[in-house]
Design an enzyme around this catalytic site. Structure first.
Site, mmCIF file in Angstrom:
data_model
loop_
_atom_site.group_PDB
_atom_site.id
_atom_site.type_symbol
_atom_site.label_atom_id
_atom_site.label_comp_id
_atom_site.label_asym_id
_atom_site.label_seq_id
_atom_site.Cartn_x
_atom_site.Cartn_y
_atom_site.Cartn_z
ATOM 1 N N GLU A 169 0.893 -1.164 0.000
ATOM 2 C CA GLU A 169 0.000 0.000 0.000
ATOM 3 C C GLU A 169 0.925 1.205 0.000
ATOM 4 O O GLU A 169 1.509 1.536 1.031
ATOM 5 C CB GLU A 169 -0.843 0.017 1.274
ATOM 6 C CG GLU A 169 -1.735 -1.183 1.463
ATOM 7 C CD GLU A 169 -2.926 -1.158 0.553
ATOM 8 O OE1 GLU A 169 -3.343 -0.062 0.134
ATOM 9 O OE2 GLU A 169 -3.440 -2.229 0.232
ATOM 10 N N CYS A 179 -3.489 8.317 3.817
ATOM 11 C CA CYS A 179 -3.175 7.754 2.499
ATOM 12 C C CYS A 179 -4.262 8.071 1.501
ATOM 13 O O CYS A 179 -4.017 8.084 0.300
ATOM 14 C CB CYS A 179 -3.009 6.253 2.636
ATOM 15 S SG CYS A 179 -4.360 5.468 3.530
HETATM 16 P P1 NAP Z 1 8.306 5.085 4.558
HETATM 17 O O1 NAP Z 1 9.481 5.903 4.792
HETATM 18 O O2 NAP Z 1 8.281 4.211 3.359
HETATM 19 O O3 NAP Z 1 8.101 4.234 5.887
HETATM 20 C C1 NAP Z 1 7.068 3.315 6.033
HETATM 21 C C2 NAP Z 1 7.540 2.157 6.892
HETATM 22 O O4 NAP Z 1 8.571 1.447 6.238
HETATM 23 C C3 NAP Z 1 8.100 2.587 8.234
HETATM 24 O O5 NAP Z 1 7.762 1.633 9.202
HETATM 25 C C4 NAP Z 1 9.604 2.572 7.970
HETATM 26 O O6 NAP Z 1 10.354 2.422 9.126
HETATM 27 C C5 NAP Z 1 9.709 1.358 7.082
HETATM 28 N N1 NAP Z 1 10.892 1.341 6.238
HETATM 29 C C6 NAP Z 1 11.560 2.388 5.710
HETATM 30 N N2 NAP Z 1 12.580 1.921 4.950
HETATM 31 C C7 NAP Z 1 12.531 0.581 4.988
HETATM 32 C C8 NAP Z 1 13.301 -0.444 4.395
HETATM 33 N N3 NAP Z 1 14.330 -0.189 3.602
HETATM 34 N N4 NAP Z 1 12.965 -1.723 4.656
HETATM 35 C C9 NAP Z 1 11.936 -2.013 5.449
HETATM 36 N N5 NAP Z 1 11.167 -1.075 6.034
HETATM 37 C C10 NAP Z 1 11.465 0.205 5.805
HETATM 38 O O7 NAP Z 1 6.987 5.934 4.465
HETATM 39 P P2 NAP Z 1 6.634 7.254 5.281
HETATM 40 O O8 NAP Z 1 7.173 8.381 4.511
HETATM 41 O O9 NAP Z 1 6.969 7.117 6.691
HETATM 42 O O10 NAP Z 1 5.074 7.210 5.181
HETATM 43 C C11 NAP Z 1 4.325 8.050 4.385
HETATM 44 C C12 NAP Z 1 4.005 7.389 3.080
HETATM 45 O O11 NAP Z 1 3.164 6.272 3.332
HETATM 46 C C13 NAP Z 1 3.239 8.287 2.166
HETATM 47 O O12 NAP Z 1 3.823 8.252 0.910
HETATM 48 C C14 NAP Z 1 1.853 7.714 2.140
HETATM 49 O O13 NAP Z 1 1.180 7.887 0.934
HETATM 50 C C15 NAP Z 1 2.084 6.271 2.413
HETATM 51 N N6 NAP Z 1 0.919 5.682 3.039
HETATM 52 C C16 NAP Z 1 0.158 4.827 2.318
HETATM 53 C C17 NAP Z 1 -0.958 4.248 2.873
HETATM 54 C C18 NAP Z 1 -1.813 3.268 2.108
HETATM 55 O O14 NAP Z 1 -2.668 2.610 2.692
HETATM 56 N N7 NAP Z 1 -1.646 3.151 0.823
HETATM 57 C C19 NAP Z 1 -1.306 4.519 4.200
HETATM 58 C C20 NAP Z 1 -0.508 5.422 4.920
HETATM 59 C C21 NAP Z 1 0.605 5.990 4.321
HETATM 60 P P3 NAP Z 1 10.950 3.702 9.894
HETATM 61 O O15 NAP Z 1 9.795 4.503 10.318
HETATM 62 O O16 NAP Z 1 11.696 3.092 11.005
HETATM 63 O O17 NAP Z 1 11.825 4.410 8.895
#
Ligand code: NAP
Length: 690
Positions: A261, A300
């Site tokens: 997602e 999201c």
């Molecule tokens: P992110 O940086 O991708 O982080 C999301 C999760 O992934 C966090 O738990 C993060 O851990 C973990 N993570 C980061 N790098 C990783 C890696 N290399 N391997 C494994 N896990 C890893 O996203 P964000 O910026 O925090 O979140 C916002 C984004 O999420 C937005 O783009 C939004 O659109 C999207 N979102 C989508 C939905 C949906 O249902 N489609 C819902 C909510 C948000 P850490 O926090 O420890 O870095």
């Protein structure tokens, strides 16, 4: 200061070393500290597989559902939920925002529990679809079954909904019988930790079914390296992280299942006929403002692109600006505040960078607000920001996700262009369409469906009942194609089955009955000497059967039934017309007459274990019943579903009405409620008439 702990392999682990401070989003003060977990992450995969998995798979779907419901109740209890609300303020969320996360999250558990009770059998294996007969004499058939995978699911969550985001993944995995290892986003990990602690301390879930790993992405690598073909990864977050996970050897080499997602440029479209002054125009304005400001736009599903017919751009910009002007931005703990802060300063910087990029293709309509009541340096506050695209086709507008209170107005010429612009987002979670003109809405909905997991159509008639653009609901699919990640979550039982292996099992009906626990047509039955309706739920066995005596169906019966019901369809009344029909060879009995006669043949009249008939499933009139036919019924116990603690269960009876030639006239499942034996499952010790 509180050091965020992980719950792995049956124990809470407090990290031994100092870590980085997690700050209150509104005040900048430290809330907790996040350090590398003190234990081997690989051990939690083994624990999930060896302890959690077997414990879960031993339970029936209904037993798992009861546990989920009870866990939901715990989170909703007054004193407990307040603990979560207190922490949620630290993430910048207002009380209303936190309601979505906390009570909405607990609601997902409850909703999944009741759906599972209604839609899944009380067993460990589900049957998917109809029996496939593979031989002329039905001695060789097949059935698709769904069985829990014998692995774990690593659930990597985004920061924005630390509770809901966790529980909407946990519920379907848990029901499927798959243990969850939750990795919360670091910045709000303390809230996810608190929710997991409450569930774990309740002792309601089997040990190993839920683990929490508060680790950095780097540390998580050790855990992902352990995953293989029975495991899955459910990820919510950015497209960048999604791409890294897609390339992970657990996925590319060992076929761990990956559900993504990712980010999404959701759109709202004002249809051409929804001109200023219509109810739909006003609803549209209110919904865009709501989506921009709920969770400070960090959802999201938030509306990132606001599409309006070119000729109404000025009116829409004016109405949106006026509505945004009334939004109170401030301390999330203040009950008057309508929009709190972003989750942190780094997130605000990221959103500011996205807004700067968007401003290369758009001009601001609203980008400031009164922040006098807060510290805008220490707190991650930001004004709701409405932009207007200078070029509706600009790639920047359709590809830049500013994950904050930001939306861009985009003008369109006609419906074709509206569809083209919406799908330029490359695949999103949701699009909402506002208008009362059915043709316009049908064109828009069918045009954008290919690029969305959900389409919401809003008009005046349903607006007050609508759950809104931004609410993913447990029974509905949440996920979108393309840029949105291509994944699907929830969607009722679809989300449960996604965690299970679908297996085609071929064999004799007897073997298929043994595997599924349901009577499969053609398998051996036990002809009952008395009547199976006299057996309690506990004495009755799948396969218990009765063949009734027969009765004739006469012209007089058909005429009397037509007279008493008023159903005088030509085929029952007019011999010549019936003979002319390509379906019948002459006058036929009403299908409902056949059903009624069938009931007269198989029903046991006395008060007894069969309490009620609550419906019929799969009814087919396979062959017409003609006057003079002699019919009898073969009734076989097909499926038993114990209803927890109610003193009775549901029994489905395979029912066939057969004529004197051995042909099946009607086939269906009769659904009944059957009492347990006295004292069993809450049934009274002795009935008053005994
Ligand atoms: P992110 O940086 O991708 O982080 C999301 C999760 O992934 C966090 O738990 C993060 O851990 C973990 N993570 C980061 N790098 C990783 C890696 N290399 N391997 C494994 N896990 C890893 O996203 P964000 O910026 O925090 O979140 C916002 C984004 O999420 C937005 O783009 C939004 O659109 C999207 N979102 C989508 C939905 C949906 O249902 N489609 C819902 C909510 C948000 P850490 O926090 O420890 O870095």
């Amino acid at each position: 200061m509180h050091r965020v702990e992980s719950y792995m392999a049956g124990a809470w682990h407090r990290p031994a070393v100092d870590g980085r401070a997690l700050l209150d989003a509104a005040t900048g003060q430290a809330v907790a500290e996040l350090s590398p977990p003190a234990v081997d992450l690989a051990a939690s995969v083994a624990y999930g597989r060896d302890v959690g998995g077997p414990a879960l798979r031993e339970l029936t779907f209904h037993q798992r559902a009861t546990m989920l419901r009870n866990a939901g109740k715990v989170l909703l209890s007054e004193d407990i939920k307040e603990q979560l609300y207190d922490l949620s303020y630290c993430t910048g969320a207002t009380r209303a925002d936190s309601w979505i996360d906390i009570e909405g999250g607990a609601g997902v558990l409850m909703s999944y529990a009741s759906k599972a009770w209604r839609e899944l059998p009380n067993s460990t294996v589900a049957v998917d679809g109809a029996i496939e007969s593979l031989s002329r004499d039905d001695s060789f058939s097949a059935v698709h079954i769904l069985a829990a995978r014998k692995g774990v699911e690593v659930q990597i969550n985004a920061f924005n909904l630390p509770v809901w985001g966790m529980l909407e993944k946990l519920a379907p995995a848990f029901l499927a019988g798959v243990p969850s290892i939750v990795k919360p986003a670091s910045v709000t990990a303390y809230l996810a930790e608190a929710a997991v602690r409450l569930i774990v301390e309740s002792g309601l879930l089997p040990e190993g079914a839920l683990q929490l790993v508060c680790a950095s992405p780097l540390e998580l690598a050790g855990l992902l390296d352990c995953l293989g073909g029975q495991d899955s990864i459910a990820f919510t977050g950015s497209a960048g992280t999604a791409a890294a996970l897609r390339a992970h050897p657990a996925v590319t080499e060992r076929a761990a299942r990956l559900n993504i997602e990712a980010d999404s440029l959701n759109a709202a479209v004002l249809a051409p006929a929804a001109v200023p002054g219509t109810a739909e125009f006003d609803i549209f304005v209110a919904e865009v403002v709501k989506e921009m400001t709920v969770k400070a736009g960090q959802t999201c599903t938030a509306i990132r692109r606001t599409l309006v017919p070119e000729r109404h751009l000025d009116a829409a910009a004016e109405a949106l600006a006026a509505a945004l002007d009334g939004v109170v931005v401030g301390d999330p703990r203040d009950r008057d505040t309508q929009m709190g802060s972003l989750v942190g300063l780094a997130q605000r910087d990221e959103v500011a960078a996205s807004v700067a990029a968007l401003r290369g293709a758009a001009v601001p309509v609203v980008d400031s607000c009164d922040l006098s009541g807060v510290d805008p340096v220490a707190g991650a506050f930001m004004a709701p920001t409405l932009l207007q695209a200078t070029d509706p086709r600009s790639e920047t507008v359709h590809t830049t996700e500013a994950f904050g209170p930001v939306s861009t107005l985009v003008g369109y010429r006609d419906l074709d262009e509206a569809v083209e612009l919406v799908v330029a987002g490359g695949g999103s979670l949701v699009a909402s369409l506002y208008g009362a003109d059915r043709d316009e809405i049908a064109t828009l909905a069918t045009g954008v469906a290919s690029h969305h997991g959900r389409v919401l159509i809003v008009d005046e008639n349903m607006a007050s009942a609508s759950t809104g653009h931004g609410s993913p609901l447990p029974p509905l699919v949440h996920g979108g194609p393309g840029r949105a990640g291509g994944g699907q979550e929830m969607g009722g039982m679809r989300g449960v089955f996604a965690h299970m292996q679908r297996t085609a099992v071929q064999g004799s009906p007897d073997m298929l009955t043994a595997v599924t626990g349901e009577y499969i047509g053609g398998s051996a039955t036990r002809e009952h000497k008395g009547h199976p309706f006299k057996l309690t739920f506990d004495d009755l066995e799948v396969g218990d059967s009765i063949t009734t005596g027969s009765r004739a169906v006469t012209r007089a019966d058909i005429a009397a039934f037509a007279e008493s019901t008023g159903d005088k369809f030509y085929a029952h009344m007019d011999e010549e017309a019936a003979a002319r029909s390509p379906i019948f060879n002459g006058l036929v009995a009403h299908g409902y007459l056949v059903l009624s006669f069938a009931a007269g043949l198989f029903v046991w009249p006395d008060e007894g274990p069969v309490l009620a008939n609550y419906g019929i499933d799969r009814l087919r009139f396979a062959k017409p019943t003609y006057p003079g036919d002699e019919i009898h019924v073969v009734l076989t116990c097909k499926r038993k579903t114990q209803l927890d603690g109610r003193g009775y269960g549901e029994v489905a009876w395979d029912t066939r009405v057969v004529n004197q030639h051995g042909e099946v006239n009607a086939a269906y499942d009769v659904l009944t409620m059957v009492a347990n034996a006295p004292g069993v499952n809450g049934a009274p010790e002795a009935r008053s008439h005994d």
